[in-house]
Design an enzyme around this catalytic site. Structure first.
Site, short mmCIF file in Angstrom:
data_model
loop_
_atom_site.label_atom_id
_atom_site.label_comp_id
_atom_site.label_asym_id
_atom_site.label_seq_id
_atom_site.Cartn_x
_atom_site.Cartn_y
_atom_site.Cartn_z
N ILE A 7 12.37 13.13 -6.86
CA ILE A 7 12.24 11.95 -7.73
C ILE A 7 13.60 11.64 -8.32
O ILE A 7 14.18 12.46 -9.05
CB ILE A 7 11.22 12.21 -8.86
CG1 ILE A 7 9.86 12.57 -8.27
CG2 ILE A 7 11.11 10.99 -9.77
CD1 ILE A 7 8.82 12.95 -9.31
N GLY B 27 16.22 9.50 -10.81
CA GLY B 27 16.09 8.96 -12.16
C GLY B 27 15.07 9.72 -12.99
O GLY B 27 14.35 9.13 -13.81
N SER C 118 15.39 11.77 -15.40
CA SER C 118 15.78 12.19 -16.75
C SER C 118 15.13 11.35 -17.84
O SER C 118 15.17 11.72 -19.01
CB SER C 118 17.30 12.11 -16.91
OG SER C 118 17.76 10.77 -16.75
N GLY D 278 12.14 7.79 -18.78
CA GLY D 278 11.23 6.73 -18.39
C GLY D 278 10.20 7.12 -17.37
O GLY D 278 9.56 8.18 -17.44
N GLY E 14 10.59 7.99 -14.29
CA GLY E 14 10.97 9.16 -13.52
C GLY E 14 10.62 10.46 -14.23
O GLY E 14 10.11 11.41 -13.61
N TYR F 59 18.96 -8.10 -11.09
CA TYR F 59 17.88 -7.11 -11.01
C TYR F 59 16.80 -7.59 -10.04
O TYR F 59 16.34 -6.84 -9.17
CB TYR F 59 17.29 -6.89 -12.40
CG TYR F 59 16.15 -5.90 -12.46
CD1 TYR F 59 16.40 -4.53 -12.43
CD2 TYR F 59 14.83 -6.32 -12.56
CE1 TYR F 59 15.36 -3.61 -12.49
CE2 TYR F 59 13.79 -5.42 -12.63
CZ TYR F 59 14.06 -4.06 -12.59
OH TYR F 59 13.02 -3.16 -12.65
#
Length: 325
Positions: free
Chosen positions: A9, A11, A13, A15, A17, A156
């Site tokens: 997975i 990200g 660290s 949110g 993830g 984005y």
């Protein structure tokens, strides 16, 4: 006893993830948590899962998607640790606010490197071992902004749209080898990516788009007040990792699911106007020559002054003054 399946997975660290790593650990998976700073981010993850320092079901790997050497080192570390992972979840992401005219090229490059080019490089590095294993799944976390381009977040939206087209192409290529692809279209979740602190802000609030920024900002903050907890996203990930079809796109959250349905049945022009109306953006041509169209609330006030008797308007004005004192 069978070895647990492994999921990588990115990200992990914060949110979605972080919540996903915790959930998959509790589901019995071996979790490879890829993040830019494992030394800082792994202790909170171990605390949330209850995993000890030497627990081989929770392994931190340093990964910076903007750095080719970091991507290569991460892929090597993953294969040395677990061999071929069963699943690769591309979750890492960044956000930005600003109109196309206000965003510089470097921001676009960073956005595509984080959401597309870096993930492609990591996938390419891990695919040979996954293909040789003859099973597995690649999950790409997209967004409602990848389904319909959203004003004020073009870099984005464009990056997430490109991610979805990449997923569709890759799914056809790797299906014969026993691999599958799922795109998870995430709705609005309460993570750093939707906050001022977690967003690169390039808006010019005094420039030509100021009228649009002010309206979009107020409506956007109202929508964010209904954001769901990140933990609620993880049901969608569990379902995605249980998929056996070659390709699947699924919405995670009611807003994402409704948008996917609407986007299938409504014409593009109709969806354009829905986005415009929801965000309070004036109709085409209404801001020519520096015009500053009234908002819906302002138009309602003008209408009220025309239809309500003057004594009533004075009483309402006096009452408002008293409240403000």
């Amino acid at each position: 006893m069978a070895e647990p399946r492994t999921v990588v997975i990115t990200g992990a660290s914060r949110g979605l993830g972080f919540a996903s790593a915790v959930r998959m650990y509790f589901e019995g998976w071996r979790v490879i948590a890829a993040m830019r700073a494992p030394d800082n981010a792994m202790p909170p993850l171990r605390e949330a899962t209850g995993a000890g320092q030497g627990d081989d079901r929770l392994v931190g790997v340093q990964l910076d998607l903007l750095d080719a050497d970091s991507i290569a080192s991460a892929a090597e570390a993953i294969e040395e640790s677990v061999g071929a992972p069963y699943a690769l979840v591309h979750n890492a992401g960044i956000s930005a606010a600003g109109m196309v005219e206000e965003t510089d090229t470097m921001l676009w490059q960073k956005m595509f490197a984080t959401h597309v080019l870096g993930p492609v490089a990591l996938t390419k590095a891990l695919l040979p071992s996954m293909r040789a294993a003859g099973q597995g799944r690649i999950v790409l976390v997209s967004s409602v902004a990848g389904v319909r381009g959203q004003p004020g977040t073009a870099p984005y939206s464009a990056a997430k749209g490109a991610l979805e087209r990449w997923a569709e192409s890759m799914a056809v290529e790797i299906a014969p080898f026993g691999l599958g692809v799922t795109v998870l279209v995430a709705g609005t979740y309460d993570t750093d990516i939707i906050t001022d602190a977690g967003t690169t802000d390039t808006r010019d609030l005094g420039g030509p788009y100021a009228r649009l920024h002010h309206t979009m900002n107020s409506r956007g903050r109202f929508a964010v007040s209904f954001a769901r907890r990140p933990e609620r996203f993880t049901d969608g990930l569990v379902a995605a990792l249980d998929e056996r079809s070659a390709f699947r796109r699924r919405g995670v959250g009611p807003d994402a699911s409704m948008l996917l349905v609407a986007n299938r049945i409504a014409p593009a022009a109709g969806m354009h106007h829905v986005s415009r109306i929801v965000l309070g953006i004036p109709r085409q041509g209404s801001m020519r020559d520096g015009a500053w169209p009234l908002t819906v609330g302002q138009r309602a006030m003008v209408f009220a002054t025309r239809v309500l008797p003057n004594p009533l308007l004075r009483r309402l004005a006096n009452r408002r003054e008293l409240k403000e004192q």
